[in-house]
Design a protein around this motif. Sequence first.
Motif, PDB file in Angstrom:
ATOM      1  N   GLU A 124      52.026  37.855  44.141  1.00  0.00           N
ATOM      2  CA  GLU A 124      50.804  37.309  43.560  1.00  0.00           C
ATOM      3  C   GLU A 124      50.955  37.261  42.037  1.00  0.00           C
ATOM      4  O   GLU A 124      51.295  38.267  41.413  1.00  0.00           O
ATOM      5  CB  GLU A 124      49.602  38.178  43.927  1.00  0.00           C
ATOM      6  N   PRO A 125      50.741  36.114  41.404  1.00  0.00           N
ATOM      7  CA  PRO A 125      50.985  35.988  39.963  1.00  0.00           C
ATOM      8  C   PRO A 125      50.016  36.805  39.118  1.00  0.00           C
ATOM      9  O   PRO A 125      48.847  36.982  39.476  1.00  0.00           O
ATOM     10  CB  PRO A 125      50.810  34.483  39.699  1.00  0.00           C
ATOM     11  N   ASP A 126      50.533  37.329  37.979  1.00  0.00           N
ATOM     12  CA  ASP A 126      49.670  38.050  37.041  1.00  0.00           C
ATOM     13  C   ASP A 126      48.741  37.082  36.323  1.00  0.00           C
ATOM     14  O   ASP A 126      47.640  37.442  35.919  1.00  0.00           O
ATOM     15  CB  ASP A 126      50.525  38.806  36.019  1.00  0.00           C
ATOM     16  N   ASP A 127      49.222  35.836  36.149  1.00  0.00           N
ATOM     17  CA  ASP A 127      48.441  34.821  35.452  1.00  0.00           C
ATOM     18  C   ASP A 127      47.413  34.226  36.410  1.00  0.00           C
ATOM     19  O   ASP A 127      47.758  33.505  37.342  1.00  0.00           O
ATOM     20  CB  ASP A 127      49.382  33.728  34.923  1.00  0.00           C
ATOM     21  N   SER A 128      46.149  34.558  36.180  1.00  0.00           N
ATOM     22  CA  SER A 128      45.090  34.074  37.069  1.00  0.00           C
ATOM     23  C   SER A 128      44.900  32.571  36.968  1.00  0.00           C
ATOM     24  O   SER A 128      44.198  31.977  37.787  1.00  0.00           O
ATOM     25  CB  SER A 128      43.771  34.786  36.746  1.00  0.00           C
ATOM     26  N   ALA A 129      45.526  31.935  35.952  1.00  0.00           N
ATOM     27  CA  ALA A 129      45.397  30.491  35.803  1.00  0.00           C
ATOM     28  C   ALA A 129      46.203  29.737  36.849  1.00  0.00           C
ATOM     29  O   ALA A 129      45.986  28.552  37.075  1.00  0.00           O
ATOM     30  CB  ALA A 129      45.846  30.062  34.404  1.00  0.00           C
ATOM     31  N   ILE A 130      47.132  30.423  37.503  1.00  0.00           N
ATOM     32  CA  ILE A 130      47.948  29.795  38.536  1.00  0.00           C
ATOM     33  C   ILE A 130      47.249  29.948  39.881  1.00  0.00           C
ATOM     34  O   ILE A 130      46.982  31.060  40.333  1.00  0.00           O
ATOM     35  CB  ILE A 130      49.350  30.424  38.594  1.00  0.00           C
TER      36      ILE A 130
END
Length: 257
Positions: A124-130
Motif C-alpha cells: 500500500e503506497p505511503d503517498d495517499s495521492a496514488i
Amino acid sequence: ETAAGMRQYDPQVSRVTDQHGRELGFLLSLRDVTDRELREQRLSVLNRVLRHNLRNKVDIIKSHAEALGDERDDDHVTAIMAAADDITELGHKARTIDQFVSESGEVRRVDIVDVIEAVRADLEPDDSAIVITVSVPEAAIVETNREALEGALESALDNAVRYAVSAVDISLETHADGYEIVVADDGPGIPRRELASIDAGTETPLQHGTGLGLWQLEWAVTTMGGDLSFETADGTTVRFTVPDQANGSPTTAREEP
C-alpha cells in the motif's frame, strides 16, 4: 569416477516390452548432472551469504549511521541509510527469487484474488495521492506455483506504486490457459534500457538494469509457464498470464476452507 574426474549421474530405469506387453528387459540411462549439481550448490551458498552475512552487515551499517544521526543531521547520514535500505531490499528480492527458482516449487491450488489482495496490502503506497483500483472476480482458482505468483505480483505492483503519478489499476481477466493479470500505472514508463536486459536474457555493461525487480518478474512468470509483456507508450502496463496447471478451465468457485 571417470577419466575426467568425479561425475554425478541421474539414473533412469524403464521397462521394455513387446507389442503384446510382455516384458523383454530394462533400459538404463545415465544423465550427467554434475554441472547442474555444482550450479545448485553455488546458488545455495550465495543464497546463505545473502540471507545471513549481508543482512548482518547491513544492520551494523545502519546502527552506526543511526548513532551518527543522533549527533549530526546531514546528507551523508541520509545517503548511508538509503543505501543500506537498498541493499536490504536487494537481498530480499534475491531470496524471493531463490524460493521459486531453486526450490521445488510445488504446484498447488491457489486463489489468485486472495494473492492479489495480500500483495496489495503489503505494498500500500505511503503517498495517499496514488489511488489503487482493483477489478477482479469473486475468485479465480488455478493450480500453480504460489511463491512464483506472489513474486510476480510483488514485482509488478512495487514498480507501479513506486513510479505512478496518481493511479495504479489492477485487473484480472480470463485467458485461454487460465488467467491474465494486468497492472497499469500512469507514471513515466519503464525506460527502454531497463527492458533491454530482459529482452536479451542477460546482464551486460551496456544493458545493465537498476536491480532485480524486473528479473524477479521475468523468472517468476517463466516458472509458472506464463507469458510476460510490457507496454510503455503511456505509463507502464505489465501483462502476464497464470496458466492453470490442472489443464482444465479456470473456475470462479472459492477454495474449500
